[in-house]
Design a protein around this motif. Structure first.
Motif, PDB file in Angstrom:
ATOM      1  N   VAL A   1       0.871  -1.178   0.000  1.00  0.00           N
ATOM      2  CA  VAL A   1       0.000   0.000   0.000  1.00  0.00           C
ATOM      3  C   VAL A   1       0.902   1.220   0.000  1.00  0.00           C
ATOM      4  O   VAL A   1       1.630   1.462   0.964  1.00  0.00           O
ATOM      5  CB  VAL A   1      -0.942   0.030   1.214  1.00  0.00           C
ATOM      6  CG1 VAL A   1      -1.877   1.241   1.130  1.00  0.00           C
ATOM      7  CG2 VAL A   1      -1.761  -1.257   1.294  1.00  0.00           C
ATOM      8  N   LEU A   2       0.877   1.972  -1.074  1.00  0.00           N
ATOM      9  CA  LEU A   2       1.758   3.128  -1.203  1.00  0.00           C
ATOM     10  C   LEU A   2       1.340   4.252  -0.261  1.00  0.00           C
ATOM     11  O   LEU A   2       0.164   4.380   0.086  1.00  0.00           O
ATOM     12  CB  LEU A   2       1.735   3.653  -2.646  1.00  0.00           C
ATOM     13  CG  LEU A   2       2.201   2.698  -3.743  1.00  0.00           C
ATOM     14  CD1 LEU A   2       2.161   3.411  -5.079  1.00  0.00           C
ATOM     15  CD2 LEU A   2       3.590   2.158  -3.447  1.00  0.00           C
ATOM     16  N   GLU A   3       2.310   5.060   0.117  1.00  0.00           N
ATOM     17  CA  GLU A   3       2.007   6.320   0.772  1.00  0.00           C
ATOM     18  C   GLU A   3       1.499   7.280  -0.302  1.00  0.00           C
ATOM     19  O   GLU A   3       2.105   7.396  -1.363  1.00  0.00           O
ATOM     20  CB  GLU A   3       3.246   6.901   1.444  1.00  0.00           C
ATOM     21  CG  GLU A   3       3.773   6.074   2.601  1.00  0.00           C
ATOM     22  CD  GLU A   3       2.816   6.064   3.780  1.00  0.00           C
ATOM     23  OE1 GLU A   3       2.128   7.085   3.997  1.00  0.00           O
ATOM     24  OE2 GLU A   3       2.761   5.044   4.472  1.00  0.00           O
ATOM     25  N   PRO A   4       0.390   7.980  -0.064  1.00  0.00           N
ATOM     26  CA  PRO A   4      -0.106   8.910  -1.088  1.00  0.00           C
ATOM     27  C   PRO A   4       0.757  10.155  -1.163  1.00  0.00           C
ATOM     28  O   PRO A   4       1.564  10.437  -0.258  1.00  0.00           O
ATOM     29  CB  PRO A   4      -1.514   9.242  -0.594  1.00  0.00           C
ATOM     30  CG  PRO A   4      -1.434   9.080   0.890  1.00  0.00           C
ATOM     31  CD  PRO A   4      -0.468   7.956   1.134  1.00  0.00           C
ATOM     32  N   ALA A   5       0.581  10.904  -2.227  1.00  0.00           N
ATOM     33  CA  ALA A   5       1.260  12.192  -2.359  1.00  0.00           C
ATOM     34  C   ALA A   5       0.488  13.252  -1.594  1.00  0.00           C
ATOM     35  O   ALA A   5      -0.671  13.056  -1.206  1.00  0.00           O
ATOM     36  CB  ALA A   5       1.363  12.571  -3.836  1.00  0.00           C
TER      37      ALA A   5
END
Length: 406
Positions: free
Chosen positions: A142-146
């Motif tokens: 799960v990526l960290e959002p911008a």
């Protein structure tokens, strides 16, 4: 041919998934797009079918003889969900199978990457945080959002990372499925990137061919592996700031030194991937130097500060207790020694913990998307870094950095 499933959640950022699908198809991947019903309110089915070359369905009762809710997940080499809305991640975390996308997630045994996109309040909500933790515990990335502009006038964390960034991280998982563990949680890491420019006059400068791509890859991966990252960027024209990374822009070697010294205080690691100019003109003309009258016979140069050695000295003097220090060396062989011999001498001279060595030349290391080289340790270890994307090399460097963190 690798098979990629692109899942699309029902958020306004769904339009960006079109560029993601195109990047996969243009690079030779077979892509199946599975939107949610809500996603089709933002992007029509025909668009996804035209971009992927395959029919698009949302429910488990379409094309029943092919059993797509089982087959698509079983056959996939990678599943990418972009955008991953709060609702979609909640359903995936609970193991729901109430549409084709969530059913596919249950049958997939390949790497699965979620790229979240939602308002900051939704991203920060304890329920979403718990769902993210559950998905990561199940093995998903799960990526960290911008951070940036959201729907309306709101800004903050929750913005979908740019499609090119998602694509790069997804391709990395195809190169190496375990490249994005959450092993740097709670760490603070400083990364430098790009080349410095030492002015001669308002127009001209001394510089080098560094693009900054390797440093940006290191910062991006460190952030997605859980670290709080500060990226100090020199000349990096055309590179988008990585998601969840603080970026500080500088120009000269002296400015880079000031920024690195400031942000290194209290950091767990400093990774000096920037290509720092070794020399600067001693005199900088206030106006453009013209040919003819006033043309200098020579340009006198002075050494720029040795930032890497300065960090090692600061640690020795107790200013950076426990900080791991990683250097980079762009080397060529000559009549005296080969690349590795020069690099070993540099490691001994600089005193850093790790030295990443790149053999440079036409089409090597600088201004390209791939890299290779060696990773030399102060303990005498030497690891060959196989040729691949700069993200792949960055992942190997972070693997070696982990055991050195205090």
């Amino acid at each position: 041919m690798t098979r990629v499933v692109v899942g699309v959640g029902g958020g306004i950022a769904a339009y960006k998934s079109c560029n993601l699908v195109r990047r996969f198809t243009e690079t030779g991947h077979e892509v199946r797009v599975i939107p949610t019903e809500s996603a089709l309110n933002f992007v029509g089915k025909a668009t996804f079918e035209a971009l992927s070359g395959h029919p698009v369905h949302t429910g488990v009762f379409a094309d029943v003889p092919e059993v797509p809710h089982v087959r698509l997940g079983q056959e996939a080499d990678l599943v990418v969900i972009a955008p991953a809305t709060a609702d979609l991640m909640a359903r995936a975390a609970q193991g729901r199978a109430d549409d084709l996308l969530t059913a596919t997630l249950l049958t997939a045994r390949c790497p699965v990457l979620f790229a979240p996109a939602m308002h900051t309040e939704m991203w920060d909500h304890p329920a979403t945080r718990a769902n993210v933790a559950t998905l990561r515990a199940h093995g998903a990335v799960v990526l960290e959002p911008a951070s940036g502009r959201l729907t309306g006038t709101d800004t903050g964390p929750g913005r979908l990372p740019e499609p090119e960034e998602i694509f790069g991280l997804a391709r990395l998982l195809l190169e190496r499925a375990d490249a994005l563990p959450r092993d740097l949680e709670g760490r603070r890491i400083v990364v430098s990137a790009g080349g410095t420019r030492e002015p001669l006059d308002p127009v001209r400068f001394l510089g080098n061919r560094s693009s900054g791509k390797q440093g940006y890859a290191l910062a991006r991966l460190a952030a997605q592996r859980g670290a709080q990252v500060t990226l100090i960027a020199g000349n990096t024209i055309g590179l988008e700031a990585p998601a969840a990374v603080e970026v500080v822009h500088v120009t000269t070697a002296e400015q880079l030194k000031v920024a690195v010294d400031k942000h290194a205080l209290g950091a767990d690691a400093v990774v000096m991937a920037a290509a720092v100019a070794d020399f600067r003109p001693t005199n900088v003309a206030a106006a453009k130097i013209k040919k003819g009258a006033g043309e200098p016979d020579s340009i006198v140069l002075a050494k720029t500060p040795d930032i890497l050695a300065g960090l090692v000295n600061a640690r020795r003097d107790g200013q950076l207790p426990g900080t791991a220090i990683v250097g980079f060396a762009a080397e060529t062989g000559d009549e005296h020694a080969d690349v590795l011999t020069h690099a070993r001498a540099k490691l001994a001279r600089k005193g850093c913990d790790l030295l990443v060595v790149n053999a440079v030349g036409e089409g090597k290391a600088f201004e390209v998307d791939t890299n290779d080289g060696w990773l030399l340790g102060a303990d005498g270890t030497e690891i060959a870094l196989d040729h691949g994307s700069k993200a792949l090399l960055a992942s190997r460097v972070l693997d070696a950095l982990g055991p050195l963190l205090r």
